[in-house]
Write a protein that holds these residues in place. Sequence first.
Motif, PDB file in Angstrom:
ATOM      1  N   VAL A   5       1.156 -12.644  -3.168  1.00  0.00           N
ATOM      2  CA  VAL A   5       1.615 -11.310  -2.799  1.00  0.00           C
ATOM      3  C   VAL A   5       2.454 -11.434  -1.528  1.00  0.00           C
ATOM      4  O   VAL A   5       2.058 -12.068  -0.563  1.00  0.00           O
ATOM      5  N   ARG A   8       5.483  -6.914   3.585  1.00  0.00           N
ATOM      6  CA  ARG A   8       6.738  -6.223   3.898  1.00  0.00           C
ATOM      7  C   ARG A   8       7.671  -7.070   4.776  1.00  0.00           C
ATOM      8  O   ARG A   8       8.872  -7.117   4.545  1.00  0.00           O
ATOM      9  N   MET A  11       9.198  -9.726   2.723  1.00  0.00           N
ATOM     10  CA  MET A  11      10.147  -9.121   1.799  1.00  0.00           C
ATOM     11  C   MET A  11      11.480  -8.874   2.502  1.00  0.00           C
ATOM     12  O   MET A  11      12.539  -9.178   1.948  1.00  0.00           O
ATOM     13  N   THR A  41      14.659  -1.784  -3.785  1.00  0.00           N
ATOM     14  CA  THR A  41      14.634  -3.127  -3.196  1.00  0.00           C
ATOM     15  C   THR A  41      15.766  -3.276  -2.186  1.00  0.00           C
ATOM     16  O   THR A  41      16.763  -2.565  -2.255  1.00  0.00           O
ATOM     17  N   TYR A  43      17.622  -6.026  -2.012  1.00  0.00           N
ATOM     18  CA  TYR A  43      18.432  -7.146  -2.478  1.00  0.00           C
ATOM     19  C   TYR A  43      19.886  -6.751  -2.699  1.00  0.00           C
ATOM     20  O   TYR A  43      20.193  -5.611  -3.003  1.00  0.00           O
ATOM     21  N   LEU A 138      11.946  -5.811 -12.911  1.00  0.00           N
ATOM     22  CA  LEU A 138      11.472  -5.833 -11.533  1.00  0.00           C
ATOM     23  C   LEU A 138      10.224  -6.714 -11.393  1.00  0.00           C
ATOM     24  O   LEU A 138      10.106  -7.486 -10.435  1.00  0.00           O
ATOM     25  N   ASN A 139       9.315  -6.634 -12.347  1.00  0.00           N
ATOM     26  CA  ASN A 139       8.122  -7.490 -12.316  1.00  0.00           C
ATOM     27  C   ASN A 139       8.494  -8.965 -12.396  1.00  0.00           C
ATOM     28  O   ASN A 139       7.910  -9.803 -11.706  1.00  0.00           O
ATOM     29  N   ARG A 142       9.955 -10.010  -9.058  1.00  0.00           N
ATOM     30  CA  ARG A 142       8.861 -10.201  -8.093  1.00  0.00           C
ATOM     31  C   ARG A 142       8.127 -11.515  -8.343  1.00  0.00           C
ATOM     32  O   ARG A 142       7.725 -12.200  -7.402  1.00  0.00           O
ATOM     33  N   TYR A 143       7.952 -11.875  -9.605  1.00  0.00           N
ATOM     34  CA  TYR A 143       7.322 -13.152  -9.943  1.00  0.00           C
ATOM     35  C   TYR A 143       8.173 -14.315  -9.419  1.00  0.00           C
ATOM     36  O   TYR A 143       7.656 -15.254  -8.812  1.00  0.00           O
ATOM     37  N   LEU A 145      10.300 -14.236  -6.948  1.00  0.00           N
ATOM     38  CA  LEU A 145      10.209 -14.232  -5.481  1.00  0.00           C
ATOM     39  C   LEU A 145       8.881 -14.805  -4.996  1.00  0.00           C
ATOM     40  O   LEU A 145       8.826 -15.498  -3.974  1.00  0.00           O
ATOM     41  N   SER A 146       7.822 -14.519  -5.725  1.00  0.00           N
ATOM     42  CA  SER A 146       6.518 -15.072  -5.378  1.00  0.00           C
ATOM     43  C   SER A 146       6.548 -16.601  -5.471  1.00  0.00           C
ATOM     44  O   SER A 146       6.092 -17.301  -4.566  1.00  0.00           O
ATOM     45  N   SER A 149       8.685 -17.944  -2.604  1.00  0.00           N
ATOM     46  CA  SER A 149       8.006 -17.930  -1.302  1.00  0.00           C
ATOM     47  C   SER A 149       6.961 -19.042  -1.230  1.00  0.00           C
ATOM     48  O   SER A 149       6.765 -19.648  -0.174  1.00  0.00           O
TER      49      SER A 149
END
Length: 166
Positions: A5, A8, A11, A41, A43, A138-139, A142-143, A145-146, A149
């Motif tokens: 996760v 902020r 992000m 977002t 981005y 979007l999901n 996010r995956y 980006l996870s 990271s």
Amino acid sequence: MYIRVINRNEMQHLAKKVIIYIIDDDELFSGIIKNKFNAVTPYRVITFSSTEHFIEHLKFSDIPSHILEIAILDYYFMTNGKPSMNGVEAMKEIIKLKPRMKVIFVSGRYDQSVANEAKMLGAIDFIKKNEAIFTRILNRVRYILSEYSLYILSRRRKQMTLIFIG
């Protein structure tokens, strides 16, 4: 599968390192998805109406390698009423030019053989266009980006280990 996760602050930091490309000949669809991304977002989002224009952009862009590039790529394209380079053909070119780029396929028609081919080439997912498509895209972003990271975090840990050891 482990999903980290992102808070902020991370992000906001990652936002400076993410470009999302929407490649679709349906300009209404591209515009809606771009507006939704801009609303929720931070981005940078760039749209292209053909795979050929996108490939040309990649050939001449000098985006640094630390920038995460994500392509939302339609499968079927029409140019001047005629079929043109499809998404799978474009992905083969993308792999040559930008092997680290993440690709999410979208299409109005779901064809299992095309989805399998796209995934074998490295696509993250193949999503059928419907009412929930933005949420699904979007999901997936996010995956990605996870995972990104986690990759950055592991690189930092390796650097810290090298500093302490050596």
